[in-house]
Design an enzyme around this catalytic site. Structure first.
Site, mmCIF file in Angstrom:
data_model
loop_
_atom_site.group_PDB
_atom_site.id
_atom_site.type_symbol
_atom_site.label_atom_id
_atom_site.label_comp_id
_atom_site.label_asym_id
_atom_site.label_seq_id
_atom_site.Cartn_x
_atom_site.Cartn_y
_atom_site.Cartn_z
ATOM 1 N N GLY A 1 3.434 5.057 7.010
ATOM 2 C CA GLY A 1 2.406 5.326 8.010
ATOM 3 C C GLY A 1 2.358 4.219 9.066
ATOM 4 O O GLY A 1 2.069 4.465 10.230
ATOM 5 N N GLY A 2 2.678 3.010 8.633
ATOM 6 C CA GLY A 2 2.718 1.872 9.562
ATOM 7 C C GLY A 2 4.098 1.662 10.170
ATOM 8 O O GLY A 2 4.299 0.726 10.940
ATOM 9 N N GLY B 1 0.823 -1.199 0.000
ATOM 10 C CA GLY B 1 0.000 0.000 0.000
ATOM 11 C C GLY B 1 0.863 1.257 0.000
ATOM 12 O O GLY B 1 2.089 1.198 -0.140
ATOM 13 N N GLU C 1 10.298 -2.094 3.895
ATOM 14 C CA GLU C 1 9.531 -2.012 2.642
ATOM 15 C C GLU C 1 10.443 -1.598 1.494
ATOM 16 O O GLU C 1 10.396 -2.175 0.397
ATOM 17 C CB GLU C 1 8.389 -1.000 2.803
#
Ligand code: 5RP
Length: 228
Positions: free
Chosen positions: A101-102, A87, A108
């Protein structure tokens, strides 16, 4: 009208349909982190046994994958990964993204860097004309927190420590609002070069290769070069 959750589900389903033809006994899929990536992981469970396994970008995603019986591989043991699915907090028409955001931005970025293709899945509220309304997450080694915060203020940013949060790598996150992100790749490079920064949540040097963005009219496919 569909809820944001339903739109995320549509984007995740579109990604599953996209990767299905790539699956095979030796294939390893890169998997992101977040509520949309969770839906992708849950759907991926239907294909367990049709691919070798996955590399996760967080402990959270690794646990979710393992819970579905999907083999979780160490990135160091992986030579080839056709696709990474994740995402985003924001994406622009140039396929530049803000992520993190996470709080999983570093892993990632690492997993994505190994994949042939980055497929971004999101509801279309994440599509923006210009990045920067979402505060830019920056992962920082704890001893450098104040030094990095000062440097980010010099860029016009307003850094805020993400309270009570430690990344999977044992670091802290500064969420930086107020930045003017006119040249995302350049800013990514500059922030990444600040001593003490592990990485920032700009994904512009390596952006998405395909975005599957779910909205009220269905899932739109965004490709590099198709600037709107
Ligand atoms: C996590 C991320 C996520 O991809 C991003 O925060 C979007 O999350 P969600 O799918 O829950 O909206 O970068 O570090």
């Amino acid at each position: 009208m569909l809820s944001q959750q339903q739109l995320k589900q549509q984007a995740a389903d579109a990604a599953l349909a996209y990767i299905e033809p790539m699956l095979g006994a030796d294939v390893i899929i890169g998997v992101g982190t977040g509520s949309t990536a969770d839906l992708f992981i849950d759907g991926l469970a239907r294909y367990a046994g049709r691919f070798r396994g996955a590399v996760a970008s967080s402990v959270r995603s690794a646990e979710r994958l393992a819970g579905h019986g999907i083999a979780v591989l160490d990135l160091n043991d992986v030579q080839h990964m056709p696709v990474y699915v994740d995402g985003a907090d924001e994406i622009d028409a140039g396929m530049n993204m803000i992520k993190g955001g996470g709080g999983a931005l570093t892993r990632e970025k690492i997993v994505a860097s190994v994949a042939d293709e980055f497929v971004c899945i999101a509801d279309d509220s994440k599509l923006v004309r210009r990045l920067g309304r979402f505060p830019l997450p920056v992962e920082v080694i704890p001893m450098a927190r104040e030094a990095v915060a000062r440097a980010l203020r010099a860029y016009g940013g307003i850094p805020a420590l993400r309270e009570g949060f430690v990344t999977d790598n044992g670091n802290v996150i500064l969420d930086v609002s107020g930045l003017e992100i006119n040249e995302p790749a350049r800013l990514e490079q500059e922030i990444n070069n600040l001593p003490g920064v592990v990485t920032c949540g700009l994904f512009a040097l390596r952006g998405a290769n395909l975005a599957l963005l779910a909205g009220s009219d269905g899932v739109q496919r965004l490709l590099p070069g198709a600037r709107g």
